[in-house]
Design an enzyme around this catalytic site. Structure first.
Site, short mmCIF file in Angstrom:
data_model
loop_
_atom_site.label_atom_id
_atom_site.label_comp_id
_atom_site.label_asym_id
_atom_site.label_seq_id
_atom_site.Cartn_x
_atom_site.Cartn_y
_atom_site.Cartn_z
N ARG A 163 -11.22 -0.82 -5.88
CA ARG A 163 -11.15 -0.13 -5.15
C ARG A 163 -11.12 -1.55 -4.31
NH1 ARG A 163 -10.77 4.57 -2.49
NH2 ARG A 163 -12.42 4.70 -0.46
N ASP A 216 0.93 -1.37 0.23
CA ASP A 216 -0.15 -0.23 0.11
C ASP A 216 0.92 1.13 -0.28
OD1 ASP A 216 -2.63 1.49 0.24
OD2 ASP A 216 -1.45 1.80 2.58
N TYR A 230 -5.30 13.28 -0.58
CA TYR A 230 -5.07 13.63 -1.88
C TYR A 230 -4.00 14.35 -1.74
CZ TYR A 230 -9.63 13.11 -0.52
OH TYR A 230 -10.83 11.36 0.40
N ASP A 273 -1.87 -0.90 6.15
CA ASP A 273 -1.89 0.27 7.27
C ASP A 273 -3.28 0.54 7.43
OD1 ASP A 273 -2.62 2.24 5.11
OD2 ASP A 273 -2.41 3.65 6.88
N HIS A 330 -10.83 4.83 -8.37
CA HIS A 330 -12.36 5.31 -8.38
C HIS A 330 -12.67 6.13 -6.56
CE1 HIS A 330 -11.44 1.80 -11.98
NE2 HIS A 330 -12.06 2.93 -11.99
N ASP A 386 0.31 4.98 0.90
CA ASP A 386 -0.27 6.49 1.81
C ASP A 386 -0.26 5.31 3.66
OD1 ASP A 386 -0.46 8.14 0.14
OD2 ASP A 386 -1.86 8.19 -0.37
N GLN A 424 -6.76 5.61 -5.52
CA GLN A 424 -6.53 7.09 -5.07
C GLN A 424 -7.76 7.81 -5.83
OE1 GLN A 424 -3.94 8.81 -3.83
NE2 GLN A 424 -2.90 6.95 -3.31
N SER A 425 -8.68 8.12 -4.62
CA SER A 425 -9.80 8.59 -5.22
C SER A 425 -9.53 9.85 -5.11
CB SER A 425 -11.06 8.00 -4.01
OG SER A 425 -10.67 8.81 -3.00
N CYS A 456 -5.72 2.32 -8.37
CA CYS A 456 -7.28 2.54 -8.12
C CYS A 456 -8.09 3.79 -8.21
CB CYS A 456 -8.60 1.63 -7.42
SG CYS A 456 -10.24 2.19 -7.47
ZN LIG Z 1 -11.59 0.32 -9.05
#
Ligand SMILES: [Zn+2]
Length: 558
Positions: A130, A42, A53, A156, A121, A44, A86-87, A119
């Site tokens: 996601r 992962d 963000y 995490d 989304h 972040d 990464q939405s 991802c």
């Molecule tokens: Zn996705």
């Protein structure tokens, strides 16, 4: 002539009804049976400090020790990928170009990654990538030329571990101050920081490979696994490893594990005998029975014995009998001082999955899985009968509410509601159980499904499980049958024993239930807490959602 002499391959891997069949082991780059080909990380909060963000490369700060830890993995030949939600892309908080600049900065500081899986989304998009959905893990495995079951993901938060599990990968949680206590409780593998996670990944990888070849060739190996069906099934990979290095394998098991022993590849002969220091409801020690057992073990003529146990069982009483039977190479796990009873005294830290724990003992005794095999549970195909024709096509969901230990069984009232919810969602449900569970299976199936209570022995149940799209079950034997046939598991897991040791091994799974319930780690056979709260709080809709996460759709598809 023994069966394996007629066709050695049949006794070994070709015969194995292995989980790997469904995982697509054909695409695995290396035929060498290792635990891991790749480590997925992962981003972040795991590799770099979490700046919400973030689109600014200047704000990238690696977590302490990250570079050195990643370089250790690279040096060990493991491939590395980043798997990150990464939405912020979907929400327009940063652009794709900004994100790529951040990733370039990450590689500048931490070295190159073999793949980046992002991802883009939002939760509302309902994508399958996601996290906690398993899509990114599968995509990363594909990108790296391996399978999810040969990946370990470090993250995490609970979403990371859940995504790993749902893909059939291993998951390590490295908590930060934002990790919720229930996420820590539910994780089967927790490390204090990234370097510790890496250290343990490498240690586990190494532990299943013999440090030195077995030396003297082994003609007859006596392997021992007492206790129940599930215990015997999870020892299967280790027994295959011993079989790969021995001409003949004799398995000593107890009456409760006999049906499972019949299903194991690599076993030439079985001796069934209860061991009063292992059985949960033992009779008194009968001196003559012990003398008879010792004589029988001596008659095996084994030149090596490997005694497999769970962490709370002692191998030493049997080791004494084996010594008296004249066996002069004996290996076992023992924290207790063994004196001259053991030639190989092996130690394993807590938390290691039981199949790996056993494989590491086999390795300490000089054995490893043969090339082309996989460290997964497996069954002998010829020991599994054809599935009854009247059950219709494959693709049903098996709901198995019972367990020999009532503390680990699904409460009948809940199982009944689950059967109803699954049927309403379009699933075909088969309700399975032993002869003594018929009252429960009848009640559950009345809410939706076909009652198969008492209709099968363990081998017959394996046949039914093998053609299921998923199995909904507590921590009990059929969960391991599902793992052995590569069938995804919705695990209604009572935390009486650690999930990391006893959860469904290397098969896509979703864990449900309260992992922090007061029965945690009590090893209680019957629930010590009124109302069985660890499982009774499960909402049947969680089971329907879990099947969706595992890509099992209603209507019989997969
Ligand atoms: Zn996705």
């Amino acid at each position: 002539m023994r069966q394996d002499q007629e066709d050695p391959y049949q006794r070994r891997s070709a015969q194995v009804y292995a989980a790997a069949d469904r995982a697509g082991s054909g695409s695995v780059a290396s035929p060498r049976p290792v635990l891991y080909d790749a480590v997925l990380l992962d981003r972040d909060g795991t590799l770099i400090e979490d700046v919400p963000y973030n689109g600014d490369p200047e704000k990238v700060r690696p977590v302490p020790g990250a570079r050195a830890a990643l370089d250790r993995l690279r040096a060990a030949g493991l491939r590395l990928a980043v798997v990150t939600n990464q939405s912020g892309l979907a929400r327009g908080y940063f652009t794709g170009a900004q994100m790529r600049a951040v990733h370039a900065r990450v590689e500048e500081l931490l070295g190159r990654f073999d793949a980046w899986l992002v991802c883009p989304h939002d939760d509302a998009d309902g994508c399958d990538c996601r996290k906690p959905a398993p899509g990114l893990v599968h995509a990363a495995a594909r990108e790296l030329g391996t399978t999810a079951s040969r990946c370990v993901l470090v993250g995490d938060i609970g979403r990371d571990v859940a995504a790993a599990l749902a893909a059939g990968a291993a998951g390590v949680l490295v908590p930060t101050p934002v990790t919720r206590p229930e996420e820590i409780a539910a994780a089967g593998w927790v490390a204090s920081d990234l370097p510790s996670a890496v250290h343990e990944i490498l240690r586990r990888q190494q532990a299943v490979q013999p440090a030195t070849p077995s030396g003297e060739p082994v003609r007859t190996a006596l392997v021992v696994r007492s206790d129940s069906a599930g215990d015997v099934l999870v020892t299967g990979p280790a027994i295959r490893a011993v079989a790969a290095g021995a001409q003949r394998v004799v398995l000593l098991c107890g009456p409760r594990g006999r049906a499972a022993a019949n299903l194991l590849p690599g076993v030439d002969e079985i001796i069934e005998h209860p061991l009063p220091w292992i059985d949960p409801t033992p009779g008194p020690v009968d001196a003559q029975a012990i003398r008879d057992l010792t004589a029988r073990l001596g008659a095996v003529g084994a030149d090596q014995a490997v005694v497999f146990t769970s962490f709370h069982q002692s191998a030493l009483p049997l080791a004494l009998l084996l010594r008296m039977a004249g066996i002069d190479r004996i290996a076992a796990i023992s924290d207790d001082y063994p004196g001259s009873l053991l030639d190989v005294r092996h130690r394993v830290p807590v938390g290691v999955p039981e199949p790996e724990r056993a494989l590491s003992l086999a390795a300490a005794a000089g054995h490893r899985l043969p090339d082309g095999d996989e460290p997964v549970l497996g069954l002998r195909r010829d020991a599994v009968p054809p599935r009854p024709a009247d059950l219709g096509d494959p693709g049903y969901v098996v709901l198995h509410p019972g367990s020999a230990a009532s503390s680990r069984a699904c409460p009948p009232e809940l199982a009944t509601r689950i059967a109803g919810a699954l049927t309403d969602a379009g699933h075909r449900v088969l309700v399975t159980g032993g002869p003594d569970e018929r009252a429960v299976t009848a009640r559950v199936a009345a809410a939706g499904g076909t009652d198969l209570g008492g209709r099968t022995d363990l081998a017959g149940l394996a046949a039914i499980v093998a053609d299921a799209s998923a199995v909904v079950v507590g921590n009990t034997g059929p969960a391991h049958l599902a793992a052995a046939t590569g069938v995804p598991v919705v695990s209604l897991f009572a935390p009486t024993v650690p999930f990391g040791q006893w959860g469904p091994y290397r098969v896509p799974a979703v864990r449900l239930g309260d992992a922090a319930a007061p029965c945690r780690d009590t090893r209680a056979a019957s629930c010590p807490v009124p109302g069985h709260p660890c499982l009774s709080g499960i909402d049947p809709e969680q089971v329907v959602d879990a099947l969706r996460t595992l890509a099992v759709s209603g209507g019989g598809g997969r």
